[in-house]
Design an enzyme around this catalytic site. Sequence first.
Site, short mmCIF file in Angstrom:
data_model
loop_
_atom_site.label_atom_id
_atom_site.label_comp_id
_atom_site.label_asym_id
_atom_site.label_seq_id
_atom_site.Cartn_x
_atom_site.Cartn_y
_atom_site.Cartn_z
N THR A 16 3.39 0.27 12.51
CA THR A 16 3.27 0.77 13.89
C THR A 16 2.68 2.18 13.92
OG1 THR A 16 5.21 -0.54 14.50
CG2 THR A 16 4.59 1.23 16.00
N GLU A 132 6.89 16.84 11.66
CA GLU A 132 7.12 16.77 13.11
C GLU A 132 7.46 15.35 13.56
OE1 GLU A 132 6.60 19.64 15.61
OE2 GLU A 132 8.05 18.13 16.20
N VAL A 135 11.25 13.58 13.63
CA VAL A 135 12.34 13.87 14.57
C VAL A 135 11.83 13.81 16.00
CG1 VAL A 135 14.00 15.62 15.33
CG2 VAL A 135 13.53 15.34 12.89
N GLY A 137 10.14 11.68 17.77
CA GLY A 137 8.84 11.10 18.10
C GLY A 137 7.82 12.12 18.55
N GLY A 190 8.67 -2.53 19.19
CA GLY A 190 8.29 -1.66 18.06
C GLY A 190 9.06 -0.36 18.00
N GLU A 193 14.09 0.34 13.92
CA GLU A 193 13.84 0.39 12.49
C GLU A 193 13.79 -1.03 11.94
OE1 GLU A 193 13.36 3.46 10.83
OE2 GLU A 193 13.27 3.94 12.94
N ASP A 204 19.99 6.52 11.73
CA ASP A 204 18.66 7.08 11.99
C ASP A 204 18.76 8.41 12.74
OD1 ASP A 204 15.58 6.70 12.51
OD2 ASP A 204 16.47 7.02 14.49
N LYS A 208 17.97 12.56 11.61
CA LYS A 208 17.19 13.54 12.40
C LYS A 208 18.03 14.78 12.69
CE LYS A 208 14.68 9.66 14.46
NZ LYS A 208 14.69 8.71 15.58
N GLY A 305 7.76 4.85 18.98
CA GLY A 305 6.55 4.11 19.37
C GLY A 305 5.32 4.69 18.72
N1 HSE Z 1 13.99 3.60 15.44
C1 HSE Z 1 13.69 4.93 15.88
C2 HSE Z 1 14.19 5.07 17.30
C3 HSE Z 1 12.21 5.17 15.80
O1 HSE Z 1 14.54 4.06 17.91
O2 HSE Z 1 14.24 6.17 17.80
C4 HSE Z 1 11.85 6.62 15.86
O3 HSE Z 1 12.38 7.33 14.80
#
Ligand code: HSE
Length: 429
Positions: A16, A132, A135, A137, A190, A193, A204, A208, A305
């Site tokens: 992605t 960058e 953390v 997006g 998308g 994870e 996740d 971060k 995304g």
């Molecule tokens: N799986 C993560 C989320 C993707 O949903 O935020 C971005 O790190």
Amino acid sequence: MAGTEPLRVGLAGLGTVGAGVLRLLAGNGAAIAARAGRPLRVTAVSARDRARDRGSDLSGAAWEADPVALALRPDVDVLVEVIGGTGPALAAVEAALGAGKAVVTANKAMLALHGAALAARADARGAALRWEAAVAGGIPVIKALGEGLPGNRITRVMGVLNGTCNYILTTMEKTGADYADVLADAQRLGYAEADPAVDVGGIDAAHKLALLAALAFGTRVDFAGVAIRGIGEITLADIRRAADMGYRVKLLGVARMNADGLEQRMEPCLVPAGSTLGGLEGVTNAVAIEGDAVGQVTMVGPGAGAGPTASAVIGDLVDIARGNVRPAFGLPAAALARPERSSVGSEAAYYLRLTLRDRPGALAQVATVLGEHDVSIDRMRQYGHRGTEAPVVILTHPTEGRTVSAALAGIAALDVSLADPVALRIEEV
Ligand code: HSE
């Protein structure tokens, strides 16, 4: 490194995010080159499956099956690592840094577990290690914290850092849909994870938070020091009852430096519905940073995304193209202190979800246990009753987390308690 020669990029990972980077370079390449002072050119790529169509023209880029070989190619100046995980991704990043090449990565798990060692490796060779995209997006929070706020003593960092969890919580609230259906949507879109348990289990987001805390407090990344709880036990009833009392449920990360050390928590919390954090919908992330000079700065944006994450990757590449290199965690790796972990943590009010036998004196027994633990009740509501069961919600006055845990154990042991009680922290934001 700045000049008019192209910055030659080796792109490891064409999922992605990797495909998003290619699309962004193809669409906005001229403007990006103007801002970077030179073109960014993808000279080589690496991915598991060569045959898959990713919607981008890869004919100008060499193919390497092995990401380490990609990192070491003489026509690669900077490795963009968007493979994820700590296997081949870590090997490729170590190889690139060891060869003195810059690295841009979106890999929060790798940095949370190996960030201190990788930062030391980068420093030893004077190479840039930029993250960058790891953390929040598309929110440029690492730049804000590292370059915009170094005049401050940071006192607290908070974040809604997992798009999938926020998407699940807010979609359940809006539609009343099942947890499993909403999670399947997040995977299809998308955001999730590869293993969605990493999202809903809070891992996740905790990766971060540990990275943000290291940058904010000048400490070595201490992922093992994050107290983690996922969203699995949150019910639609919790979401509705919290709303009824003026709150929303968010998977919230909080890092603060207490007198006895660093407190790092990632857990579902109640936050005021009218607050910025409380208002977040869908995959939106937010990070709030509190500094002694600036006060509170809150940044909001898409946290997952292809487009948002690619935007963050390109931001780092532009800095590298310009020669803007700073230490990975704000200080030279050798100067990052190993954090003491706060043993007590900060006080907060709590939401308690109880399921009681509907009979006279049940509440009195609960109140007695709370009183014995010095936990004071602020508000209480009983939500009708199902047969002989009475769902009860209690909001407490501020107290320590360990006191609440002890009181919950006492309530669970009462014969009027029909299900394990659940406590959610109410964070002042
Ligand atoms: N799986 C993560 C989320 C993707 O949903 O935020 C971005 O790190």
